[in-house]
Design a protein around this motif. Structure first.
Motif, mmCIF file in Angstrom:
data_model
loop_
_atom_site.group_PDB
_atom_site.id
_atom_site.type_symbol
_atom_site.label_atom_id
_atom_site.label_comp_id
_atom_site.label_asym_id
_atom_site.label_seq_id
_atom_site.Cartn_x
_atom_site.Cartn_y
_atom_site.Cartn_z
ATOM 1 N N ARG A 96 14.344 -21.208 78.151
ATOM 2 C CA ARG A 96 14.523 -22.028 79.359
ATOM 3 C C ARG A 96 13.250 -22.789 79.704
ATOM 4 O O ARG A 96 13.302 -23.963 80.089
ATOM 5 N N ALA A 97 12.115 -22.129 79.561
ATOM 6 C CA ALA A 97 10.846 -22.800 79.860
ATOM 7 C C ALA A 97 10.610 -23.980 78.932
ATOM 8 O O ALA A 97 9.943 -24.955 79.304
ATOM 9 N N ARG A 98 11.173 -23.915 77.733
ATOM 10 C CA ARG A 98 11.041 -25.004 76.763
ATOM 11 C C ARG A 98 12.144 -26.062 76.911
ATOM 12 O O ARG A 98 12.182 -27.018 76.145
ATOM 13 N N GLY A 99 13.049 -25.852 77.858
ATOM 14 C CA GLY A 99 14.158 -26.779 78.030
ATOM 15 C C GLY A 99 15.192 -26.677 76.940
ATOM 16 O O GLY A 99 15.974 -27.607 76.707
ATOM 17 N N ALA A 100 15.244 -25.521 76.255
ATOM 18 C CA ALA A 100 16.122 -25.352 75.109
ATOM 19 C C ALA A 100 17.300 -24.421 75.391
ATOM 20 O O ALA A 100 18.017 -24.034 74.467
ATOM 21 N N TYR A 101 17.512 -24.071 76.666
ATOM 22 C CA TYR A 101 18.606 -23.166 77.023
ATOM 23 C C TYR A 101 19.044 -23.494 78.439
ATOM 24 O O TYR A 101 18.207 -23.801 79.292
ATOM 25 N N PRO A 102 20.347 -23.463 78.712
ATOM 26 C CA PRO A 102 20.818 -23.867 80.043
ATOM 27 C C PRO A 102 20.314 -22.957 81.156
ATOM 28 O O PRO A 102 20.211 -21.741 80.994
ATOM 29 N N ASP A 103 20.026 -23.581 82.289
ATOM 30 C CA ASP A 103 19.632 -22.829 83.478
ATOM 31 C C ASP A 103 20.834 -22.360 84.286
ATOM 32 O O ASP A 103 20.731 -21.412 85.068
ATOM 33 N N ALA A 104 21.949 -23.055 84.133
ATOM 34 C CA ALA A 104 23.131 -22.743 84.917
ATOM 35 C C ALA A 104 24.375 -23.190 84.156
ATOM 36 O O ALA A 104 24.294 -23.963 83.196
ATOM 37 N N TYR A 105 25.515 -22.691 84.586
ATOM 38 C CA TYR A 105 26.779 -23.072 83.968
ATOM 39 C C TYR A 105 27.285 -24.409 84.501
ATOM 40 O O TYR A 105 27.021 -24.787 85.646
ATOM 41 N N VAL A 106 28.045 -25.096 83.670
ATOM 42 C CA VAL A 106 28.836 -26.236 84.107
ATOM 43 C C VAL A 106 30.101 -25.693 84.763
ATOM 44 O O VAL A 106 30.669 -24.699 84.306
ATOM 45 N N ASP A 107 30.550 -26.298 85.841
ATOM 46 C CA ASP A 107 31.789 -25.867 86.474
ATOM 47 C C ASP A 107 32.988 -26.227 85.603
ATOM 48 O O ASP A 107 32.929 -27.148 84.786
ATOM 49 N N GLY A 108 34.075 -25.503 85.795
ATOM 50 C CA GLY A 108 35.299 -25.832 85.093
ATOM 51 C C GLY A 108 35.725 -24.771 84.107
ATOM 52 O O GLY A 108 35.176 -23.660 84.058
ATOM 53 N N THR A 109 36.707 -25.116 83.301
ATOM 54 C CA THR A 109 37.265 -24.188 82.326
ATOM 55 C C THR A 109 36.299 -23.961 81.165
ATOM 56 O O THR A 109 35.283 -24.644 81.038
ATOM 57 N N LEU A 110 36.659 -23.020 80.305
ATOM 58 C CA LEU A 110 35.834 -22.762 79.128
ATOM 59 C C LEU A 110 35.737 -24.009 78.262
ATOM 60 O O LEU A 110 34.651 -24.335 77.753
ATOM 61 N N ARG A 111 36.820 -24.736 78.096
ATOM 62 C CA ARG A 111 36.790 -25.961 77.276
ATOM 63 C C ARG A 111 35.836 -26.985 77.881
ATOM 64 O O ARG A 111 35.068 -27.635 77.163
#
Length: 479
Positions: free
Chosen positions: A434-449
């Motif tokens: 995350r510190a490198r900007g290479a992993y999401p900080d939070a989820y996107v809303d919505g379905t799994l797709r």
């Protein structure tokens, strides 16, 4: 050259943000999934697989680490290739006892908000009609967070216990699966119109019968004339996962899969597999990146390199070499007990997971073949995938190298011990990424797709399943 090609595909430059790495957790409703013998470790909790709290706590842990989902494997038979019986599998707890994965999902979904659930279920031994309802039910209950890992089966013992002498040949199983998917697409996509349910209290009409259609399927393996029993869920069709890396498996994935799991012992082998899959997606009329590709990996990590290496040495005291060969025999379809431990395995025809042997042979350097001993040693912790050991910084370095050099999207993470391995990844690896900007900080809303692809809740128009919508080229439902 591969690095520059990958960068161009993703529009990366020296000033661009790092490519986002994705994680899935790989588990199974049993005591010994990939790492045979590790249930003996004092910190391992896999023996609690029967307790609902184990699964709900694990789901909350994974969601705290923004994992895409938990991918739950399954088998309907025992591993009885090694030694010609299932005695070794039973003795080591190697995926037996094993419980149903589907029944875990509702509880884990109730304990979380965003985590996805990839459920393994085979096409060989259950009719698609009731299965369609089961998956629609879960998609409703999870608000669209369900995926289905399509497997054709590989254990002969499952075939025998379902009344067959043996399973079908490898490619024949995929031919049958093609029709299985066709029936499901017709039920999920083409039976109910979006506005069929009207809930009109004044007229007393809950559903408009004119907007619910029989699918009229009559094929080689299945006859399904009627309607789908469930009203449309958020995704209609669950996210389609697939894990076959044989030539026929890749062809099947190219037409159906939205997330693909692979296993490769080296970056060289993985890069070749990923390239073949991307090419196949494109040949099927889809975008090269229309499916997320995750490779199997086991991570052992701690605060420092020294602590991580000490943890690895500790784990090795509990790993079972024979248990690993039980698994490998089942995955390869070859009784490895008949070989001397130092005998080269070679490229032996297999009716199980054909890509396993070819991967090991291809990864050998200078023509040196893998031996039975090598296969047992390499698979003792983490199964078919590689294992990396180090501090959070070292692991993050290696993960970014794998992504850059192979074009893989992320990692399907097996465990040495559970939930300890996943706790370590959340504590030591994810913060660095995350510190490198290479992993999401939070989820996107919505379905799994939507979370995976960002293109909405339903199958995209270019997906094979979309052709089975009412009025589409694949639909057999009268209007």
């Amino acid at each position: 050259m591969l690095r520059s090609t990958v960068a161009e595909n993703w529009g990366m430059t020296a000033a661009s943000p790092a490519r986002q790495i994705r994680f899935n957790a790989f588990d199974m409703n049993c005591v010994a999934h990939q790492s045979s013998g590790m249930w003996r470790h004092p910190d391992d909790q896999a023996w609690r697989y029967k307790d609902l709290s184990y699964w709900t706590d694990l789901a909350k842990l994974l969601e705290s680490g923004t994992f895409d989902g938990i991918f739950i494997a399954d088998v309907l038979g025992t591993y009885d290739v090694y030694g010609g019986s299932n005695e070794a599998a039973i003795r080591h707890g190697a995926q037996v006892p094993v419980n149903d994965p589907v029944l875990l999902v509702s509880a884990m979904a109730a304990a979380t908000t965003h985590l996805g659930f990839g459920i393994t279920a085979g096409t060989a031994y259950e009719h698609p009609y009731p299965f369609a309802r089961r998956m629609s039910t879960l998609d409703h209950l999870t608000n669209g967070r369900v995926g289905w890992n399509v497997v054709t089966g590989y254990l002969p013992s499952a075939a025998r216990n379902m009344g067959h002498e043996d399973q079908l040949e490898h490619d024949d199983r995929y031919d049958m699966a093609d029709e299985y998917l066709e029936v499901l697409y017709k039920l999920w996509e083409g039976s109910w119109e979006d506005d069929a349910v009207i809930r009109d209290r004044e007229t007393g009409v809950f559903t408009d019968p004119k907007k619910v259609h029989e699918i009229g399927h009559a094929g080689k393996h299945y006859t399904v004339p009627g309607i789908h029993l469930s009203e449309p869920s958020s995704q209609r069709t669950p996210v389609i996962y697939q894990a076959g890396a044989s030539t026929r498996g890749i062809d099947f994935a190219a037409g159906n899969a939205e997330a693909i799991f692979v296993a490769a012992p080296t970056k060289k082998v993985l890069a070749g597999t990923v390239g073949k899959i991307r090419d196949a997606l494109e040949a099927a009329g889809r975008d090269r990146y229309s499916a997320k590709i995750y490779t199997l990996l086991t991570i052992i990590t701690d605060e420092t390199p020294e602590k991580a290496q000490a943890k690895h040495r500790d784990f090795l005291q509990y790993a079972s070499d024979e248990g690993a060969l039980v698994f490998m025999s089942g995955w390869m379809g070859i009784d490895l007990s008949q070989y001397d431990l130092d005998e080269p395995v070679g490229n032996v025809k297999s009716n199980a997971i054909q890509s396993v042997i070819s991967n090991y042979v291809e990864s050998a350097e200078n023509g040196q073949e893998f031996t039975v001993r090598d296969i047992g040693r390499l698979g003792a912790i983490g199964g078919l995938g590689p294992m990396i050991v180090g501090s959070g910084e070292e692991i993050a370095d290696q993960l970014q190298e794998w992504v850059a050099e192979t074009d893989v999207d992320g990692f399907n993470l097996a465990y040495a011990i559970t939930p300890g391995t996943f706790e370590d990844i959340v504590d030591h690896v994810i913060p660095v990424l995350r510190a490198r900007g290479a992993y999401p900080d939070a989820y996107v809303d919505g379905t799994l797709r939507q979370k995976l692809h960002g293109r909405g809740d339903r199958l995209p128009a270019e997906h094979k399943g979309a052709t089975f919508r009412l009025g589409g080229s694949g639909s057999t439902a009268p209007r």
